[in-house]
Scaffold this motif. Structure first.
Motif, short mmCIF file in Angstrom:
data_model
loop_
_atom_site.label_atom_id
_atom_site.label_comp_id
_atom_site.label_asym_id
_atom_site.label_seq_id
_atom_site.Cartn_x
_atom_site.Cartn_y
_atom_site.Cartn_z
N TRP A 125 0.34 1.74 3.60
CA TRP A 125 -0.49 1.23 2.50
C TRP A 125 0.26 1.11 1.17
O TRP A 125 -0.08 0.29 0.33
CB TRP A 125 -1.67 2.17 2.25
CG TRP A 125 -2.66 2.25 3.35
CD1 TRP A 125 -2.79 1.39 4.40
CD2 TRP A 125 -3.66 3.26 3.51
NE1 TRP A 125 -3.82 1.80 5.21
CE2 TRP A 125 -4.38 2.94 4.69
CE3 TRP A 125 -4.04 4.38 2.79
CZ2 TRP A 125 -5.44 3.72 5.15
CZ3 TRP A 125 -5.09 5.16 3.24
CH2 TRP A 125 -5.79 4.83 4.41
N GLU A 128 1.48 -2.22 -0.03
CA GLU A 128 0.36 -3.13 -0.19
C GLU A 128 -0.42 -2.82 -1.48
O GLU A 128 -0.78 -3.72 -2.25
CB GLU A 128 -0.56 -3.00 1.03
CG GLU A 128 -1.49 -4.18 1.16
CD GLU A 128 -2.26 -4.16 2.48
OE1 GLU A 128 -1.75 -3.59 3.47
OE2 GLU A 128 -3.37 -4.70 2.49
N LEU A 194 -8.89 -0.61 2.19
CA LEU A 194 -7.95 -0.33 3.28
C LEU A 194 -8.57 0.58 4.34
O LEU A 194 -8.21 0.51 5.51
CB LEU A 194 -6.67 0.31 2.72
CG LEU A 194 -5.75 -0.65 1.98
CD1 LEU A 194 -4.70 0.11 1.18
CD2 LEU A 194 -5.06 -1.59 2.97
#
Ligand code: MEV
Length: 417
Positions: A125, A128, A194
């Motif tokens: 993550w 991102e 997410l």
């Protein structure tokens, strides 16, 4: 309600409504556009609250001289700082350096799953998340700042479900609170996108910025400390000064007052330049406790015949944005300081804190602080009693070698009528 309606309503509860309303209005700015600027800083504004704005001349800092604006109501603070600035002007002035300028923010959240799973997901993550907020950091990146790093942390053993994104920033000449909070709230939204198992608790900057650090010091040879006004030999002065510093490192009661003296100087500069004194103070006190015990922030070193008095502390300041560009006197203060960068302002404020602390310890270990304080205290009493110029002079002469109290001054004034 409009401002006038609020005043009408409130004053009804007070002794003489018309007089009270006039008192509030007396402090309105004559220029209504200017008043509107002040009204809009905060909610339910009724009037302005005056504080003295003074200057501390002769700050020699890194070989440049400054006249430093200070906003403070306490008598003797500006005088003491000015006195210390003069003392060190003749001994090389203050040297200062900014060690780091990193700001911090946190996204607190809870995760009921396995810790290892979260940490391995975060590895994917991280990139991102950082990419997602790039549009928000664009302007700051153009100025040389932006989001520096993002790490995942457990918040503490008391609640293993609590985690945080610990985010570091560089905000250049801005204090950066709005920028940081905007980015953090965006990160929080992205994090939930997410993984729906994540529950955001809150996203907010941290006022604890131990890596936004400035160090200032004054230094001279021991023999150069000689000053007839000290009333002590330099050896005795240094001995007592050193003991005072030791006490501030050993005893919380003393450390608190010691640091209050430092903040007398720092807060006054922070206020004059439209910065956030609550943020700076809470950070300074947290830093003073970083070793598990609250301690005085300044240090004294006595090596190779040199007296070196220093102050290292975090100061998160801005010279652009926020109040610095809205409050007309904050703007003037920055002009008076030659439009400093945030780094330069960190050095100026910390120098004033150091000098203020030097002045306080110097008086405490020599004459005591009441001598200087009382001169200003007498002035305040005379103003309270509406004394005339002539009465001022007579009272000052009469009390030059006496202990001052409100009652004694009032009684003496009565005798000279
Ligand atoms: C007073 O405002 C500040 C001092 O008490 C600081 C100190 O004791 O170091 C004089």
């Amino acid at each position: 309600m409009s401002k006038l309606e609020k005043l009408d309503y409130l004053s009804k509860f007070l002794g003489d409504p018309e007089k009270i309303k006039e008192r509030f209005k007396d402090f309105w700015h004559q220029d209504l556009d200017q008043q509107k600027v002040f009204d809009d800083f905060s909610e339910n504004t009724l009037t302005n609250y005056f504080f003295p704005y003074g200057v501390m001349p002769n700050l020699l800092l890194n070989n440049k001289t400054y006249c430093v604006p200070m906003v403070i109501e306490e008598s003797s603070v500006v005088a003491a700082a000015a006195n210390a600035a003069n003392f060190w002007l003749k001994r090389g002035g203050v040297k200062s350096e900014v060690i780091s300028t990193q700001k911090v923010g946190q996204v607190h959240f809870s995760w009921q799953g396995e810790k290892d799973e979260l940490f391995s997901l975060f590895k994917i993550w991280k990139r991102e998340l950082m990419d997602k907020v790039l549009p928000l950091t664009h302007t700051m990146r153009n100025r040389g700042g932006g989001l520096l790093d993002l790490i995942l942390k457990e918040t503490g053993p008391e609640d293993p479900s609590l985690y945080q994104l610990f985010v570091t920033f560089e905000t250049c000449d801005a204090m950066g609170a709005n920028f940081i909070n905007t980015v953090l709230e965006a990160l929080a939204r992205e994090l939930v996108n997410l993984n729906k198992q994540i529950e955001i608790i809150m996203a907010i900057l941290s006022n604890y910025t131990p890596n936004c650090l400035v160090r200032s010091f004054v230094e001279c040879r021991v023999e150069d400390l000689v000053d007839p006004k000290l009333g002590l030999s330099s050896e005795k002065f240094i001995y007592k000064f050193n003991q005072a510093l030791k006490i501030s490192h050993m005893d919380t009661y003393r450390a608190t007052t010691h640091n209050k003296g430092i903040f007398n100087g720092i807060d006054a500069v922070i206020l004059a330049t439209g910065n956030d004194f609550r943020a700076v103070e809470s950070c300074g006190h947290a830093y003073a406790s970083r070793e598990g015990r609250y301690k005085g922030l300044s240090e004294l070193s006595l090596k190779d015949g040199k007296f070196k008095f220093s102050l290292e502390m975090p100061l998160s300041l801005g010279t652009v944005g926020g109040l610095t560009s809205l409050h007309p006197l904050a703007k003037t203060s920055l002009e008076l300081l030659g439009h400093p960068s945030a780094k330069e302002l960190m050095m100026i404020a910390s120098s004033v804190g150091l000098l203020q602390n030097f002045a306080a310890i110097k008086s405490l270990v020599t004459s005591g602080i009441q001598k200087g304080h009382m001169k200003m205290h007498l002035l305040n009493i005379l103003n309270q009693l509406d004394a005339t110029e002539e009465e001022h002079e007579r009272v000052k002469n009469h009390f030059c070698d006496k202990v001052i109290s409100f009652k004694d001054v009032r009684d003496y004034l009565r005798t000279i009528h």
